[in-house]
Design a protein around this motif. Sequence first.
Motif, mmCIF file in Angstrom:
data_model
loop_
_atom_site.group_PDB
_atom_site.id
_atom_site.type_symbol
_atom_site.label_atom_id
_atom_site.label_comp_id
_atom_site.label_asym_id
_atom_site.label_seq_id
_atom_site.Cartn_x
_atom_site.Cartn_y
_atom_site.Cartn_z
ATOM 1 N N ARG A 110 0.796 -1.295 -0.028
ATOM 2 C CA ARG A 110 0.081 0.046 -0.098
ATOM 3 C C ARG A 110 0.801 1.124 0.164
ATOM 4 N N PHE A 111 0.484 2.151 -0.699
ATOM 5 C CA PHE A 111 1.345 3.472 -0.878
ATOM 6 C C PHE A 111 0.356 4.690 -0.837
ATOM 7 N N ASN A 112 1.182 5.590 -0.278
ATOM 8 C CA ASN A 112 0.276 7.097 -0.351
ATOM 9 C C ASN A 112 0.440 7.706 -1.621
ATOM 10 N N VAL A 113 -0.503 8.267 -2.041
ATOM 11 C CA VAL A 113 -0.466 8.715 -3.540
ATOM 12 C C VAL A 113 -1.337 9.945 -3.521
ATOM 13 N N SER A 114 -1.282 10.921 -4.674
ATOM 14 C CA SER A 114 -2.262 12.017 -4.717
ATOM 15 C C SER A 114 -3.713 11.528 -4.999
ATOM 16 N N LYS A 115 -4.686 12.109 -4.683
ATOM 17 C CA LYS A 115 -6.023 11.549 -4.765
ATOM 18 C C LYS A 115 -6.229 11.958 -6.221
ATOM 19 N N GLU A 116 -6.983 11.163 -6.967
ATOM 20 C CA GLU A 116 -7.668 11.486 -8.255
ATOM 21 C C GLU A 116 -6.665 11.847 -9.302
ATOM 22 N N ALA A 117 -5.646 11.174 -8.988
ATOM 23 C CA ALA A 117 -4.460 11.483 -10.221
ATOM 24 C C ALA A 117 -4.224 10.157 -10.983
ATOM 25 N N ARG A 118 -3.669 10.754 -12.202
ATOM 26 C CA ARG A 118 -3.187 9.623 -12.916
ATOM 27 C C ARG A 118 -1.524 9.162 -12.718
ATOM 28 N N HIS A 119 -1.361 7.569 -12.680
ATOM 29 C CA HIS A 119 -0.014 7.212 -12.388
ATOM 30 C C HIS A 119 0.344 6.278 -13.395
ATOM 31 N N PHE A 120 1.585 6.458 -13.586
ATOM 32 C CA PHE A 120 2.461 5.434 -14.579
ATOM 33 C C PHE A 120 2.948 4.354 -13.732
ATOM 34 N N VAL A 121 2.763 3.080 -14.031
ATOM 35 C CA VAL A 121 3.232 2.116 -12.995
ATOM 36 C C VAL A 121 3.851 1.139 -13.848
ATOM 37 N N ARG A 122 5.218 0.819 -13.505
ATOM 38 C CA ARG A 122 5.986 -0.436 -14.041
ATOM 39 C C ARG A 122 6.298 -1.364 -13.263
ATOM 40 N N LEU A 123 5.900 -2.523 -13.427
ATOM 41 C CA LEU A 123 6.064 -3.765 -12.599
ATOM 42 C C LEU A 123 7.297 -4.463 -13.386
ATOM 43 N N HIS A 124 8.005 -5.109 -12.624
ATOM 44 C CA HIS A 124 9.364 -5.994 -13.019
ATOM 45 C C HIS A 124 9.264 -7.171 -12.227
ATOM 46 N N VAL A 125 9.305 -8.283 -13.270
ATOM 47 C CA VAL A 125 9.266 -9.626 -12.764
ATOM 48 C C VAL A 125 10.291 -10.435 -13.489
ATOM 49 N N CYS A 126 10.831 -11.523 -12.619
ATOM 50 C CA CYS A 126 11.774 -12.399 -13.426
ATOM 51 C C CYS A 126 11.324 -13.888 -12.879
ATOM 52 N N ASP A 127 10.881 -14.708 -13.732
ATOM 53 C CA ASP A 127 10.286 -15.831 -13.670
ATOM 54 C C ASP A 127 11.412 -17.081 -13.083
ATOM 55 N N PHE A 128 11.422 -17.392 -11.827
ATOM 56 C CA PHE A 128 12.581 -18.536 -11.625
ATOM 57 C C PHE A 128 11.697 -19.754 -11.554
ATOM 58 N N PHE A 129 10.184 -19.876 -11.677
ATOM 59 C CA PHE A 129 9.525 -20.878 -11.358
ATOM 60 C C PHE A 129 8.700 -21.707 -12.324
ATOM 61 N N SER A 130 8.484 -21.268 -13.468
ATOM 62 C CA SER A 130 8.067 -21.989 -14.601
ATOM 63 C C SER A 130 9.206 -23.112 -15.041
ATOM 64 N N GLN A 131 8.415 -24.060 -15.562
ATOM 65 C CA GLN A 131 9.038 -25.246 -16.086
ATOM 66 C C GLN A 131 8.523 -25.642 -17.471
ATOM 67 N N PRO A 132 9.296 -26.113 -18.384
ATOM 68 C CA PRO A 132 8.649 -26.272 -19.655
ATOM 69 C C PRO A 132 7.148 -26.693 -19.778
ATOM 70 N N LEU A 133 6.975 -27.593 -18.877
ATOM 71 C CA LEU A 133 5.330 -28.119 -19.015
ATOM 72 C C LEU A 133 4.638 -27.580 -17.699
ATOM 73 N N ASP A 134 5.352 -26.599 -16.903
ATOM 74 C CA ASP A 134 4.648 -25.998 -15.725
ATOM 75 C C ASP A 134 4.755 -24.459 -15.707
ATOM 76 N N THR A 135 4.176 -23.879 -16.203
ATOM 77 C CA THR A 135 4.338 -22.194 -16.364
ATOM 78 C C THR A 135 3.242 -21.501 -15.344
ATOM 79 N N VAL A 136 3.860 -20.407 -14.970
ATOM 80 C CA VAL A 136 3.217 -19.720 -13.914
ATOM 81 C C VAL A 136 2.172 -18.418 -14.700
#
Length: 816
Positions: free
Chosen positions: A285-311
């Motif tokens: 949870r993050f404090n942000v400005s009220k009724e404002a537009r935000h640009f969000v960038r998520l970073h993921v690096c999948d260490f869990f998927s397998q060839p027949l077992d994806t996330v």
Amino acid sequence: MESILHLLFLLQFLPLLSSSESYNPQVKYFINCGSDSNVDLVGPRNFVGDKNSNPSFCVGKSNYVRNKNPLPGISPLYNTARIYTKIFRYMLNITQTGSYLIRLHFFPFSFKKTHLDDALFNVSASNFPLLSNFSVRSSSTEFPVIKEFFLTIAKGNFNIYFIPADETHFAFVNAIEAFLLPQNFFIVNDTAIPTLRTTDGALRTLYRINVGGPQVNDTLWRNWVPDDDYLTFGSSEQAPCNGEPQESRQRLVVTDIAPDAVYKTCKKVSIDNNGPSNIPNITWRFNVSKEARHFVRLHVCDFFSQPLDTVKFDLDISPNFSEVIDPNSDGYRETGTPLFYDYVVSSDDSGYMSFSIAPKENSVKKVAFLNGLEIMEFVGNSTFEVPVEHETRKHIALKIGLAGGAALILVLILLLSICLRLRRLKPIKPLILKNEFLCGRGRSPSSTTKRTENASIVTSLNLKLKMSLVEILAATENFNPKLLIGEGGFGKVYKGTLESGMKVAVKRSDSSHGQGLPEFQTEIMILSRIQHRHLVSLVGYCDEGLEMILVYEFMENGTLRDHLYDRKECLKNPSAETELTWKQRLEICIGSAKGLHYLHTGPDGGIFHRDVKSTNILLDEHYVAKVADFGLSQSGMPDPDHISMSLKGSFGYLDPEYFRTLQLTNKSDVYSFGVVLLEVLCARPPIVNSKQREEINLAEWGMFWQKEGQLEKIIDPLLVGHINQNSLRKFGEITEKCLKPQGADRPNMLDVCWDLEYALQLQQTPAHREAHEDSTTTAASTDLALPPMQNLSYNMFPVDDYSDFNSICSVFPTKS
């Protein structure tokens, strides 16, 4: 004790100031404000003391102060500052258009009886706000306070303004960073993020989180902090995860998006197939400005998927955004592939934004994880008018004196003009100039205007047509010289392609070309309220910073002049390059006349183009003519008792009556169009450099041979033997009427349309009709021998040709 705590607060910012990795920007400014010495940090960041730097950095009055009791361990960057009691700006010379990072450093200390944390001020970048009523005392972060912005900056001077909130407050800054970001920093798969293309202003960094890991810094000297302080109470049990990220093959387009340390650590939550039925989650949870537009960038690096077992897992962002994260959607199943996802999310009036991840129950591998998170807020969507600094009495007195002198000169000019009108001078010939006006490229000196630095005044115009500079840069490949297709009185014209695939012509203002803000505003105001088949359509406009850009529909076949004679060889009249038949030329003239007639027939006197010439008549892919360039146009019938001191137009096309009386009417456009008709017939410029004086001015030369009855002697050699004599005779009569010295004797554009249609019909008349004509017949008897078309009513034009006249009623409604 307080000093020790203060020092501990400062130590957490040291990684930001001393990155071990290096990025060397092509364009960079690192400024140590209020100092006469430089500060070197690890990497290419050499903060230059602005007291000894180029004086153009600093514009305005300011004081520089030094902290006499610096804290131990604090960077010398924070030992000095500039303070301002009035508006002040740093002016940076940007040599390359692109995306930039702007970082402002604020560290308050005491000097004499003043403490810097009492400052209250605004900060703006060129013409939009970055910080409003900013105070380091109310900042949510500990000292030093560092504010970071991403924005697009065009080539040229870029200003950062510091403006005290009122006369009782002041502003200050310790250090400034401004540098060009790596190419494609906001590009994913070679596509610019849509919201960044269409939004004016900047992105302000709020949070940069290294989920599951320690505080780290990256190659852009940005600080990534741990996520523990933002986890909500009651979140499901989290488990740290780590791995070694592999080289990205597609999604990670630049290495400076995030450091490897972010992708090596994460937090995860999973579902045990034998566990409870409820689905666990992790929530931040993050404090942000009220009724404002935000640009969000998520970073993921999948260490869990397998060839027949994806996330696959669910992402929910409050208040109302959800997404399924599938790291294998692109077909890459290798573990450890760094990816990032960009979203634009609006906050509600709660003042916070929460992020939640949870495994999908129907996923083969029931795991949810997150490596990093960035949250930025869109700021500066409204225009920020920079207040003018108070002037000294000396400057005010000087300006008053200059204004008084200018007013006296204007009065004398006005009296002289009135005297000239009372004398009722005889018609004078169009002004003949040499050399500098060859090829018809010259402009009246009085028609040029100074370019205004603040083009943002046009924001009150048609906002539906407004386009962002980022969008235009993408369409023109950053104004690639290879896409340059022409130049005019306003500036250079580039061919562009919008995201939709639409081809456009992009006209970019250049003050050296003469025209500026008044022409820019006029063009938008006129073209945003008219639409006609024979008028070029305005697609959009841009007024960011110092840029004034107009975007039109693209006309495949360029200007009419391009098809009549080569501009580079205009003195030699190389008409052999033209491909236009006489029939095509007549159709082009008819279309242009229809467009001008549409302009002239609006309410309150209509619109006067004021710059009718062959370069302002464009041809589309089917050689349909469209009138363009309305920067000098005037709306409404001028007051007959009013004498305008501004003479606008192009030499060679200028109406002699308008030149003499300074009274503009729609008949001035008719005269200019008459010159265009001669250009079409003779394939030569309106003004040339010739030893034979009678050939210099096309209007004089053409009318001489017309009165001699031998107009065929000066026509384009390519047309010899291809023009019906009756059509040529009628065309000469139309041209002669348009070029009458007195405006009252000239026809209106509807009459010209009719006569040109008649000339076209005569061109299509079977040749054997001419054999029955006596070469000694008078003009009147000749007309009787021709097909009786000229006796038809004007309302009997073919429906297909004049159907677009019906749209006049919708644009210019009849007054009740």
